[in-house]
Design a protein around this motif. Structure first.
Motif, mmCIF file in Angstrom:
data_model
loop_
_atom_site.group_PDB
_atom_site.id
_atom_site.type_symbol
_atom_site.label_atom_id
_atom_site.label_comp_id
_atom_site.label_asym_id
_atom_site.label_seq_id
_atom_site.Cartn_x
_atom_site.Cartn_y
_atom_site.Cartn_z
ATOM 1 N N THR A 37 0.825 -1.203 0.000
ATOM 2 C CA THR A 37 0.000 0.000 0.000
ATOM 3 C C THR A 37 0.861 1.256 0.000
ATOM 4 O O THR A 37 0.490 2.265 -0.613
ATOM 5 C CB THR A 37 -0.975 -0.009 1.185
ATOM 6 O OG1 THR A 37 -1.801 -1.192 1.092
ATOM 7 C CG2 THR A 37 -1.885 1.205 1.177
ATOM 8 N N ALA A 40 1.704 1.937 -3.566
ATOM 9 C CA ALA A 40 0.507 2.463 -4.233
ATOM 10 C C ALA A 40 0.251 3.911 -3.833
ATOM 11 O O ALA A 40 -0.085 4.749 -4.683
ATOM 12 C CB ALA A 40 -0.700 1.587 -3.917
ATOM 13 N N ARG A 41 0.419 4.227 -2.555
ATOM 14 C CA ARG A 41 0.196 5.604 -2.094
ATOM 15 C C ARG A 41 1.179 6.573 -2.730
ATOM 16 O O ARG A 41 0.807 7.690 -3.110
ATOM 17 C CB ARG A 41 0.289 5.667 -0.574
ATOM 18 C CG ARG A 41 -0.917 5.094 0.105
ATOM 19 C CD ARG A 41 -0.806 5.127 1.609
ATOM 20 N NE ARG A 41 -2.056 4.656 2.194
ATOM 21 C CZ ARG A 41 -2.146 4.030 3.342
ATOM 22 N NH1 ARG A 41 -1.061 3.795 4.069
ATOM 23 N NH2 ARG A 41 -3.328 3.622 3.789
ATOM 24 N N LEU A 44 0.027 7.093 -6.365
ATOM 25 C CA LEU A 44 -1.172 7.932 -6.458
ATOM 26 C C LEU A 44 -0.869 9.384 -6.112
ATOM 27 O O LEU A 44 -1.386 10.298 -6.755
ATOM 28 C CB LEU A 44 -2.266 7.364 -5.550
ATOM 29 C CG LEU A 44 -2.916 6.083 -6.079
ATOM 30 C CD1 LEU A 44 -3.647 5.344 -4.973
ATOM 31 C CD2 LEU A 44 -3.858 6.409 -7.229
ATOM 32 N N ALA A 53 -4.151 7.957 0.181
ATOM 33 C CA ALA A 53 -5.027 6.918 -0.368
ATOM 34 C C ALA A 53 -5.296 5.870 0.714
ATOM 35 O O ALA A 53 -4.358 5.355 1.320
ATOM 36 C CB ALA A 53 -4.385 6.261 -1.575
ATOM 37 N N SER A 55 -6.304 2.153 2.136
ATOM 38 C CA SER A 55 -6.166 0.784 1.643
ATOM 39 C C SER A 55 -7.543 0.331 1.178
ATOM 40 O O SER A 55 -8.528 0.511 1.890
ATOM 41 C CB SER A 55 -5.660 -0.134 2.748
ATOM 42 O OG SER A 55 -5.673 -1.472 2.306
ATOM 43 N N GLN A 62 -10.902 0.752 -5.302
ATOM 44 C CA GLN A 62 -11.006 2.176 -5.023
ATOM 45 C C GLN A 62 -10.645 2.926 -6.306
ATOM 46 O O GLN A 62 -9.487 2.910 -6.716
ATOM 47 C CB GLN A 62 -10.053 2.569 -3.895
ATOM 48 C CG GLN A 62 -10.071 4.040 -3.555
ATOM 49 C CD GLN A 62 -11.397 4.486 -3.000
ATOM 50 O OE1 GLN A 62 -11.963 3.850 -2.110
ATOM 51 N NE2 GLN A 62 -11.923 5.572 -3.529
ATOM 52 N N VAL A 73 -7.313 5.635 -12.408
ATOM 53 C CA VAL A 73 -6.571 4.584 -11.711
ATOM 54 C C VAL A 73 -7.556 3.797 -10.870
ATOM 55 O O VAL A 73 -8.443 4.363 -10.233
ATOM 56 C CB VAL A 73 -5.492 5.177 -10.776
ATOM 57 C CG1 VAL A 73 -4.754 4.070 -10.016
ATOM 58 C CG2 VAL A 73 -4.510 6.055 -11.539
ATOM 59 N N HIS A 75 -7.283 1.256 -7.740
ATOM 60 C CA HIS A 75 -6.450 0.621 -6.712
ATOM 61 C C HIS A 75 -7.266 -0.552 -6.173
ATOM 62 O O HIS A 75 -8.344 -0.365 -5.620
ATOM 63 C CB HIS A 75 -6.132 1.632 -5.617
ATOM 64 C CG HIS A 75 -5.198 1.125 -4.575
ATOM 65 N ND1 HIS A 75 -4.934 1.847 -3.436
ATOM 66 C CD2 HIS A 75 -4.454 -0.003 -4.479
ATOM 67 C CE1 HIS A 75 -4.069 1.176 -2.688
ATOM 68 N NE2 HIS A 75 -3.776 0.048 -3.305
ATOM 69 N N ASP A 77 -7.556 -4.331 -4.112
ATOM 70 C CA ASP A 77 -7.011 -5.218 -3.081
ATOM 71 C C ASP A 77 -7.825 -6.513 -3.115
ATOM 72 O O ASP A 77 -9.006 -6.521 -2.772
ATOM 73 C CB ASP A 77 -7.109 -4.558 -1.712
ATOM 74 C CG ASP A 77 -6.417 -5.344 -0.617
ATOM 75 O OD1 ASP A 77 -6.436 -6.593 -0.665
ATOM 76 O OD2 ASP A 77 -5.874 -4.721 0.303
ATOM 77 N N ILE A 102 -3.636 -0.862 -10.163
ATOM 78 C CA ILE A 102 -2.659 -1.174 -9.130
ATOM 79 C C ILE A 102 -3.311 -2.272 -8.296
ATOM 80 O O ILE A 102 -4.323 -2.023 -7.636
ATOM 81 C CB ILE A 102 -2.352 0.031 -8.233
ATOM 82 C CG1 ILE A 102 -1.905 1.237 -9.060
ATOM 83 C CG2 ILE A 102 -1.298 -0.339 -7.184
ATOM 84 C CD1 ILE A 102 -1.861 2.533 -8.269
ATOM 85 N N GLU A 104 -3.140 -5.140 -5.421
ATOM 86 C CA GLU A 104 -2.524 -5.798 -4.273
ATOM 87 C C GLU A 104 -3.109 -7.201 -4.151
ATOM 88 O O GLU A 104 -4.273 -7.416 -4.439
ATOM 89 C CB GLU A 104 -2.778 -4.998 -2.997
ATOM 90 C CG GLU A 104 -2.148 -3.613 -3.038
ATOM 91 C CD GLU A 104 -2.288 -2.873 -1.714
ATOM 92 O OE1 GLU A 104 -2.165 -3.517 -0.650
ATOM 93 O OE2 GLU A 104 -2.503 -1.648 -1.760
#
Length: 147
Positions: A37, A40-41, A44, A53, A55, A62, A73, A75, A77, A102, A104
């Motif tokens: 994360t 990813a943050r 972003l 951002a 999680s 998201q 984008v 995101h 998970d 992105i 996870e």
């Protein structure tokens, strides 16, 4: 490559933002707390997101759209998915045509998912650093900067 601090994970994400584009998939794999994360943050934030951002663990997906980021984008998970079939309902393959994904916990979809993804695997070293291993597909060869 070793990421020795959360700041280095954020910096890796910022650097990825300079070469990522819509249609790409960046897969972030590793155990809980490995820094997925954080990467990813950083990405972003470099694309323009002003707030931190969250999680997407509970939302699963998201979305971020202009003007809060330069281009769309998602995101994602996948930690809470029990079956790869559940991911089909998310419509990620369709969404990636105009968005950066992105992802996870991409391993939840099995080995056949996203052969063209930049796959970054993180492991926690005994000293707390994060060991990063990259699987770089042909689509990323001219953009990958950690070789």
């Amino acid at each position: 490559m070793l990421l020795r601090s959360p700041e280095e994970s954020l910096e890796l994400g910022r650097r990825l933002a300079g070469v990522a584009r819509p249609g790409d998939v960046i897969a972030l794999s590793g155990p809980l707390g490995a820094g997925k994360t954080s990467i990813a943050r950083g990405l972003l934030a470099a694309l323009g997101l002003e707030e931190e951002a969250p999680s997407p663990s509970f939302a699963i997906v998201q979305p971020y759209d202009p003007p809060e980021v330069r281009f769309p984008v998602l995101h994602v998970d996948l930690y809470r998915l029990d079956d790869p079939q559940e991911a089909e309902e998310l419509g990620l393959d369709d969404a990636r045509h105009d968005s950066l994904l992105i992802v996870e916990w991409p391993e939840r979809l099995g080995d056949s998912a996203w052969h063209d993804a930049l796959w970054l695997s993180l492991d926690v070293a005994p000293d707390g650093a994060r060991a990063l291993t990259a699987k770089v597909p042909a689509a990323w060869k001219d953009r990958w900067f950690l070789t």
